[in-house]
Design a protein around this motif. Sequence first.
Motif, PDB file in Angstrom:
ATOM      1  N   ALA A   5      68.036  68.837  32.923  1.00  0.00           N
ATOM      2  CA  ALA A   5      66.780  69.543  32.687  1.00  0.00           C
ATOM      3  C   ALA A   5      65.648  68.556  32.444  1.00  0.00           C
ATOM      4  O   ALA A   5      65.855  67.458  31.915  1.00  0.00           O
ATOM      5  CB  ALA A   5      66.925  70.477  31.490  1.00  0.00           C
ATOM      6  N   TYR A   6      64.451  68.987  32.832  1.00  0.00           N
ATOM      7  CA  TYR A   6      63.244  68.179  32.650  1.00  0.00           C
ATOM      8  C   TYR A   6      62.132  69.085  32.127  1.00  0.00           C
ATOM      9  O   TYR A   6      62.121  70.289  32.372  1.00  0.00           O
ATOM     10  CB  TYR A   6      62.812  67.569  33.989  1.00  0.00           C
ATOM     11  CG  TYR A   6      63.851  66.729  34.658  1.00  0.00           C
ATOM     12  CD1 TYR A   6      64.732  67.297  35.575  1.00  0.00           C
ATOM     13  CD2 TYR A   6      63.973  65.374  34.376  1.00  0.00           C
ATOM     14  CE1 TYR A   6      65.700  66.528  36.205  1.00  0.00           C
ATOM     15  CE2 TYR A   6      64.947  64.596  35.003  1.00  0.00           C
ATOM     16  CZ  TYR A   6      65.805  65.191  35.906  1.00  0.00           C
ATOM     17  OH  TYR A   6      66.773  64.431  36.521  1.00  0.00           O
ATOM     18  N   GLY A   7      61.176  68.480  31.495  1.00  0.00           N
ATOM     19  CA  GLY A   7      60.031  69.228  31.016  1.00  0.00           C
ATOM     20  C   GLY A   7      60.155  69.514  29.536  1.00  0.00           C
ATOM     21  O   GLY A   7      60.875  68.848  28.817  1.00  0.00           O
ATOM     22  N   GLY A   8      59.466  70.515  29.084  1.00  0.00           N
ATOM     23  CA  GLY A   8      59.441  70.814  27.671  1.00  0.00           C
ATOM     24  C   GLY A   8      58.376  69.989  26.979  1.00  0.00           C
ATOM     25  O   GLY A   8      57.564  69.325  27.604  1.00  0.00           O
ATOM     26  N   GLY A   9      58.354  70.057  25.674  1.00  0.00           N
ATOM     27  CA  GLY A   9      57.352  69.327  24.905  1.00  0.00           C
ATOM     28  C   GLY A   9      56.518  70.264  24.070  1.00  0.00           C
ATOM     29  O   GLY A   9      56.949  71.341  23.674  1.00  0.00           O
TER      30      GLY A   9
END
Length: 111
Positions: A5-9
């Motif tokens: 998974a990538y992204g978030g923040g």
Amino acid sequence: VQLQAYGGGLAQAGGSLRLSCDASGRISNVAALGWYRQAPGKERELVARITPGGSIEYGASVKGRFTISRDGNTVYLQMNSLKPEDTAVYYCVARYNRNYWGQGTLVTVSS
């Protein structure tokens, strides 16, 4: 199945974030892909799921705000109109007979 998974923040309320997840492995092209989330002190809940054929299911709390899409074995979650209650760890999931879980990515929405 392996899930990355990538992204978030961090985002402000009313803002947007995008998550993506790459699935690999023997059954990744026949598995439904999607996202669950778990907020502190709460049970894990379905956010959205999309089948290889394009059928989509959304959790009630995100309908109209989040959009899931899929390009082969990559699944995307566009999150708009974010609310503080969207703050949670988001897990990428592949489902084929059972759930295969990826690592979680933290989404924090400030008010």
